[in-house]
Design an enzyme around this catalytic site. Structure first.
Site, mmCIF file in Angstrom:
data_model
loop_
_atom_site.group_PDB
_atom_site.id
_atom_site.type_symbol
_atom_site.label_atom_id
_atom_site.label_comp_id
_atom_site.label_asym_id
_atom_site.label_seq_id
_atom_site.Cartn_x
_atom_site.Cartn_y
_atom_site.Cartn_z
ATOM 1 N N HIS A 228 0.857 -1.013 0.018
ATOM 2 C CA HIS A 228 -0.041 0.122 0.032
ATOM 3 C C HIS A 228 0.862 1.111 0.102
ATOM 4 O O HIS A 228 1.684 1.442 -0.949
ATOM 5 C CB HIS A 228 -1.018 -0.097 1.140
ATOM 6 C CG HIS A 228 -1.920 0.925 1.227
ATOM 7 N ND1 HIS A 228 -2.451 1.711 0.129
ATOM 8 C CD2 HIS A 228 -2.907 1.253 2.240
ATOM 9 C CE1 HIS A 228 -3.455 2.430 0.564
ATOM 10 N NE2 HIS A 228 -3.618 2.343 2.139
ATOM 11 N N HIS A 264 -2.211 -1.939 -9.725
ATOM 12 C CA HIS A 264 -3.219 -1.595 -8.859
ATOM 13 C C HIS A 264 -4.545 -2.502 -8.948
ATOM 14 O O HIS A 264 -4.773 -2.918 -10.078
ATOM 15 C CB HIS A 264 -3.688 -0.297 -9.459
ATOM 16 C CG HIS A 264 -4.308 0.636 -8.320
ATOM 17 N ND1 HIS A 264 -5.430 0.638 -8.121
ATOM 18 C CD2 HIS A 264 -3.825 1.647 -7.459
ATOM 19 C CE1 HIS A 264 -6.027 1.511 -6.879
ATOM 20 N NE2 HIS A 264 -4.550 1.795 -6.573
ATOM 21 N N ASP A 320 2.575 5.749 -6.607
ATOM 22 C CA ASP A 320 3.761 5.846 -5.898
ATOM 23 C C ASP A 320 5.181 5.448 -6.959
ATOM 24 O O ASP A 320 6.263 5.503 -6.429
ATOM 25 C CB ASP A 320 3.903 4.216 -5.030
ATOM 26 C CG ASP A 320 2.643 4.537 -3.977
ATOM 27 O OD1 ASP A 320 2.722 5.656 -3.421
ATOM 28 O OD2 ASP A 320 2.319 3.547 -3.630
HETATM 29 N N1 CMC Z 1 5.181 -6.663 -10.354
HETATM 30 C C1 CMC Z 1 4.959 -7.738 -11.028
HETATM 31 N N2 CMC Z 1 3.780 -8.582 -11.103
HETATM 32 C C2 CMC Z 1 2.697 -7.992 -10.430
HETATM 33 C C3 CMC Z 1 2.783 -6.453 -9.801
HETATM 34 C C4 CMC Z 1 3.914 -6.045 -9.716
HETATM 35 N N3 CMC Z 1 4.057 -4.784 -9.207
HETATM 36 N N4 CMC Z 1 1.684 -6.349 -9.525
HETATM 37 C C5 CMC Z 1 0.712 -7.436 -9.612
HETATM 38 N N5 CMC Z 1 1.611 -8.357 -10.367
HETATM 39 C C6 CMC Z 1 0.958 -9.610 -11.100
HETATM 40 C C7 CMC Z 1 0.669 -10.717 -9.888
HETATM 41 O O1 CMC Z 1 1.991 -11.368 -9.629
HETATM 42 C C8 CMC Z 1 -0.796 -11.454 -10.628
HETATM 43 O O2 CMC Z 1 0.139 -12.130 -11.677
HETATM 44 P P1 CMC Z 1 -0.347 -13.773 -11.729
HETATM 45 O O3 CMC Z 1 -2.075 -13.565 -12.299
HETATM 46 O O4 CMC Z 1 0.433 -14.500 -12.773
HETATM 47 O O5 CMC Z 1 -0.431 -14.319 -10.614
HETATM 48 C C9 CMC Z 1 -1.297 -10.285 -11.577
HETATM 49 O O6 CMC Z 1 -0.273 -9.285 -11.794
HETATM 50 C C10 CMC Z 1 -2.484 -9.725 -10.606
HETATM 51 O O7 CMC Z 1 -2.029 -9.045 -9.459
HETATM 52 P P2 CMC Z 1 -2.620 -9.273 -8.172
HETATM 53 O O8 CMC Z 1 -1.534 -9.523 -6.953
HETATM 54 O O9 CMC Z 1 -3.595 -10.590 -8.050
HETATM 55 O O10 CMC Z 1 -3.295 -7.839 -8.111
HETATM 56 P P3 CMC Z 1 -3.920 -7.144 -6.609
HETATM 57 O O11 CMC Z 1 -5.120 -6.466 -7.387
HETATM 58 O O12 CMC Z 1 -4.256 -8.388 -5.681
HETATM 59 O O13 CMC Z 1 -2.734 -6.297 -6.111
HETATM 60 C C11 CMC Z 1 -1.219 -4.415 -5.786
HETATM 61 C C12 CMC Z 1 -2.458 -4.985 -6.553
HETATM 62 C C13 CMC Z 1 -1.000 -2.877 -5.939
HETATM 63 C C14 CMC Z 1 -1.245 -4.966 -4.316
HETATM 64 C C15 CMC Z 1 -0.316 -5.300 -6.613
HETATM 65 O O14 CMC Z 1 -0.096 -4.601 -8.107
HETATM 66 C C16 CMC Z 1 1.027 -4.865 -6.153
HETATM 67 O O15 CMC Z 1 1.726 -5.763 -5.257
HETATM 68 N N6 CMC Z 1 1.996 -3.868 -6.669
HETATM 69 C C17 CMC Z 1 3.180 -3.654 -6.335
HETATM 70 C C18 CMC Z 1 3.127 -2.587 -4.678
HETATM 71 C C19 CMC Z 1 2.581 -1.226 -5.217
HETATM 72 O O16 CMC Z 1 3.281 -0.544 -5.964
HETATM 73 N N7 CMC Z 1 1.604 -0.929 -4.468
HETATM 74 C C20 CMC Z 1 1.061 0.495 -4.324
HETATM 75 C C21 CMC Z 1 -0.280 0.547 -4.777
HETATM 76 S S1 CMC Z 1 -1.004 2.024 -5.497
HETATM 77 C C22 CMC Z 1 -1.009 3.190 -3.930
HETATM 78 C C23 CMC Z 1 -1.372 2.403 -2.668
HETATM 79 O O17 CMC Z 1 -2.196 1.735 -2.612
HETATM 80 O O18 CMC Z 1 -0.877 2.893 -1.717
#
Ligand code: CMC
Length: 385
Positions: A228, A264, A320
């Site tokens: 987050h 996201h 971010d």
């Molecule tokens: N790098 C590589 N792969 C990713 C990333 C990433 N940053 N984000 C998602 N994926 C992949 C994930 O591994 C999954 O792949 P697969 O279908 O093969 O298993 C697919 O994309 C879908 O991801 P998810 O984890 O199911 O998506 P989610 O909606 O649960 O998570 C998230 C959203 C923001 C937690 C995630 O994208 C993430 O961890 N990003 C990196 C951390 C980040 O930048 N967070 C800030 C978010 S925006 C501001 C805030 O909230 O503070």
């Protein structure tokens, strides 16, 4: 017994009705109370946006002057809080200090538990919005081993925050207007984002009818995490250690680590806040000089946006990805980045908290579970196990 829908992470479950923030994740649209984020970032101030989030409408000039006066009037902390912050180790993380000192505030304002009284709620909201920059600045100065700087009530919300952080002498601290404006824009962009993890935490804890300081402390805890708000700190640390961009991307695709600042839950398109921040980088770097990590960030973005792994998963830069580059150029250490997110998000958390309390249909947050453990069995005495 009883029907339950299994929805880990609430991907498909609306936990509330809200009239505060609208997001169209496919189109990359973000609006506060119907006003597009681009227009607010261009023309508004953080306190005006906070008023909008909390009250539903933009203020008249008298209303804005009244609100600004009230917030300015509450920026000081009780002197004992200085000793409280003093008690932390020299290397304590500022988010840990912020979370603890906000919960400590609940003990200074026991009247805050009277949450049914709208006037009282308003007072606590004003106090929290006013004191967050002071707490954030004190946490920073504690880590630096520097004396605390008291609020200067002649300055604007953001200019005062910069002064409390960076003032080094008795002389008045005057930050460059362009930097103040950039921070104002960043504060506006971070003010609310509907039911994100920390807002959900504030609502969930607030639904027990606890005081707002305790609920906001829970929000700060949620924001601290690297998935987050903690992502801005993680992005900068990632950019610093990347050797070859291509190799790094291959590692991400192989599942070794995540590309922080990408992806996201709601945006399946470019995060509109990232577009605005990317532009703000130019204004800041015109004053501070270009952050050398910008080149790496842009190269990462270019490669990722053309790569099948990221395209098929609709992973785009989020808020971010670029914000840390600006914070670093403004001389903030990475540990302070998430504090810079928490301060402006406070108005959003409190707008959501207030909305929750005024919604007659809201109940204490209490999700169901799908039980997967053992069924009834007889206790086994310890000597027979
Ligand atoms: N790098 C590589 N792969 C990713 C990333 C990433 N940053 N984000 C998602 N994926 C992949 C994930 O591994 C999954 O792949 P697969 O279908 O093969 O298993 C697919 O994309 C879908 O991801 P998810 O984890 O199911 O998506 P989610 O909606 O649960 O998570 C998230 C959203 C923001 C937690 C995630 O994208 C993430 O961890 N990003 C990196 C951390 C980040 O930048 N967070 C800030 C978010 S925006 C501001 C805030 O909230 O503070």
């Amino acid at each position: 017994p009883g029907l339950a829908t299994y929805d880990p992470g609430f991907v498909n479950t609306a936990s509330c009705r809200s009239a505060i923030t609208y997001i169209d994740g496919d189109a990359g649209v973000l609006e506060y109370r119907g006003y597009p984020i681009e227009q607010l970032a261009e023309s508004s101030s953080y306190l005006e946006v906070a008023y909008l989030l909390l009250n539903g409408e933009l203020p008249t000039s008298d209303e804005l002057a009244g609100w600004t006066h009230e917030v300015t009037h509450h920026t000081f902390l009780h002197e004992n809080l200085k000793q409280f912050i003093q008690g932390f180790r020299y290397d304590a993380h500022p988010m840990g200090m912020l979370m603890a000192s906000v919960s400590a505030l609940s003990t200074y304002y026991p009247d805050a538990r009277e949450i049914a009284d709208p006037e009282n709620r308003r007072l606590q909201i004003t106090r929290l919005v006013a004191k967050m920059p002071t707490l954030g600045a004190f946490a920073y100065r504690h880590g630096q081993g520097k004396p605390y700087v008291y609020p200067d009530n002649d300055l604007s919300y953001t200019a005062n925050f910069l002064a409390m952080l960076f003032k080094m002498s008795e002389q008045k601290y005057n930050a460059d207007e362009r930097l103040i404006k950039a921070l104002e824009v960043l504060f506006i962009l971070h003010a609310d984002h509907e039911q994100n993890c920390s807002t959900n935490a504030v609502r969930s804890v607030g639904s027990s009818q606890v005081d707002p300081y305790s609920a906001v402390a829970a929000g700060i805890g949620a924001l601290y995490g690297p998935l987050h708000g903690g992502a801005n700190e993680a992005v900068l640390k990632m950019l610093r250690r990347i050797g070859t961009v291509g190799e790094f991307i291959e590692g991400v695709k192989a599942g070794k680590e995540k590309l922080m600042g990408f992806g996201h839950r709601v945006y399946k398109n470019y995060d509109p806040r990232a577009t605005i921040i990317k532009k703000a980088c130019d204004d800041v770097f015109a004053v501070t000089g270009v952050n050398p990590l910008l080149k790496i960030a842009m190269e990462l973005e270019k490669i990722a946006l053309e790569d099948e792994y990221f395209i098929s998963r609709k992973l785009y830069p989020n808020v971010d990805f670029y914000s840390g580059l600006i914070y670093e150029a403004l001389q903030f250490p990475p540990e302070m980045f998430t504090v810079l997110f928490a301060i402006p998000r406070t108005s959003g958390w409190l707008a959501q908290w207030q909305e929750l309390l005024m919604d007659k249909d809201q109940k204490i947050a209490r999700p169901k579970q799908i039980y997967t453990g053992a069924r009834t069995r007889d206790f086994i005495p310890i000597e027979k196990r």
